[in-house]
Design an enzyme around this catalytic site. Structure first.
Site, PDB file in Angstrom:
ATOM      1  N   LYS A  32       0.822  -1.202   0.000  1.00  8.90           N
ATOM      2  CA  LYS A  32       0.000   0.000   0.000  1.00  8.90           C
ATOM      3  C   LYS A  32       0.864   1.264   0.000  1.00  8.90           C
ATOM      4  O   LYS A  32       0.596   2.221   0.712  1.00  8.90           O
ATOM      5  CB  LYS A  32      -0.938  -0.004   1.200  1.00  8.90           C
ATOM      6  CG  LYS A  32      -1.879  -1.207   1.195  1.00  8.90           C
ATOM      7  CD  LYS A  32      -2.869  -1.165   2.308  1.00  8.90           C
ATOM      8  CE  LYS A  32      -3.765  -2.376   2.361  1.00  8.90           C
ATOM      9  NZ  LYS A  32      -4.359  -2.803   1.134  1.00  8.90           N
ATOM     10  N   CYS A  33       1.889   1.267  -0.820  1.00  3.55           N
ATOM     11  CA  CYS A  33       2.882   2.341  -0.882  1.00  3.55           C
ATOM     12  C   CYS A  33       2.806   3.010  -2.250  1.00  3.55           C
ATOM     13  O   CYS A  33       2.431   2.382  -3.237  1.00  3.55           O
ATOM     14  CB  CYS A  33       4.266   1.712  -0.662  1.00  3.55           C
ATOM     15  SG  CYS A  33       5.671   2.817  -0.844  1.00  3.55           S
ATOM     16  N   GLY A  34       3.195   4.248  -2.307  1.00  6.02           N
ATOM     17  CA  GLY A  34       3.250   4.938  -3.593  1.00  6.02           C
ATOM     18  C   GLY A  34       4.205   4.275  -4.567  1.00  6.02           C
ATOM     19  O   GLY A  34       4.069   4.437  -5.785  1.00  6.02           O
ATOM     20  N   PHE A  35       5.168   3.519  -4.053  1.00  6.30           N
ATOM     21  CA  PHE A  35       6.129   2.819  -4.906  1.00  6.30           C
ATOM     22  C   PHE A  35       5.701   1.388  -5.245  1.00  6.30           C
ATOM     23  O   PHE A  35       6.406   0.679  -5.961  1.00  6.30           O
ATOM     24  CB  PHE A  35       7.515   2.792  -4.252  1.00  6.30           C
ATOM     25  CG  PHE A  35       8.119   4.158  -4.058  1.00  6.30           C
ATOM     26  CD1 PHE A  35       8.433   4.961  -5.142  1.00  6.30           C
ATOM     27  CD2 PHE A  35       8.361   4.645  -2.785  1.00  6.30           C
ATOM     28  CE1 PHE A  35       8.983   6.226  -4.970  1.00  6.30           C
ATOM     29  CE2 PHE A  35       8.905   5.909  -2.588  1.00  6.30           C
ATOM     30  CZ  PHE A  35       9.225   6.704  -3.688  1.00  6.30           C
ATOM     31  N   THR A  36       4.552   0.952  -4.743  1.00 12.09           N
ATOM     32  CA  THR A  36       4.086  -0.413  -4.966  1.00 12.09           C
ATOM     33  C   THR A  36       4.059  -0.805  -6.442  1.00 12.09           C
ATOM     34  O   THR A  36       4.391  -1.952  -6.767  1.00 12.09           O
ATOM     35  CB  THR A  36       2.712  -0.631  -4.292  1.00 12.09           C
ATOM     36  OG1 THR A  36       2.856  -0.394  -2.889  1.00 12.09           O
ATOM     37  CG2 THR A  36       2.189  -2.035  -4.511  1.00 12.09           C
TER      38      THR A  36
END
Length: 159
Positions: free
Chosen positions: A35-39
């Site tokens: 659930k990360c912007g980098f996912t």
């Protein structure tokens, strides 16, 4: 320095996983989160894995919930997310801490061999990447903002 491939980690099911299985291979070790912007980097990591796995390369994913609680799921939820959302086929291990008193020994060694900006060892966010040579030693550390495709040339040099 300790070879990364001399260490033991936990598989997704919690059983010991001996990294000697990967001895002699080039590795990209990444702390991941669902659930990360980098996912979306899972897609690029999987592309690297598929392109180079037959040439002695492996991506090793280690979910981490230390940054913004961006990996809240259990092992089954993480595996399901990786498989269904990004068709991940590279190994995803048990959730780990990468910083602090409970940091997994693998990440303690990775950080020791490749300190971050200005010599700090702490990992700043999810999707920090460590490129490990065939000898089990860290060659390079990449920031979360480094896209997997930007590491291709470095991987090819080591293969």
């Amino acid at each position: 320095m300790t070879a990364i491939t001399d260490l033991t980690v936990k598989a997704a099911d919690g059983t010991p996983a001996d990294l000697s299985t990967y001895a002699g291979k080039v590795l990209l070790v990444v702390n991941t989160a669902s659930k990360c912007g980098f996912t979306p980097q899972y897609e690029g990591l999987e592309a690297l894995h598929r392109d180079y796995a037959g040439k002695g390369f492996e991506v090793l994913g280690f979910p981490c919930n230390q940054f913004g609680a961006q990996e809240p799921g259990d092992a089954a939820e993480i595996a399901n997310f990786c498989a269904l959302t990004y068709d991940v086929t590279f190994p995803v291990f048990a959730k780990v801490d990468v910083n602090g008193a409970n940091a997994d020994p693998l990440f303690v060694e990775l950080k020791k061999q490749a300190p971050g900006f200005l010599g700090t060892e702490g990992i700043k966010w999810n999707f920090t990447k460590f490129l490990v040579g065939k000898d089990g030693q860290v060659v390079e550390r990449y920031a979360p903002t480094t896209k997997p495709e930007d590491i291709r040339k470095d991987i090819e040099k080591l293969l």
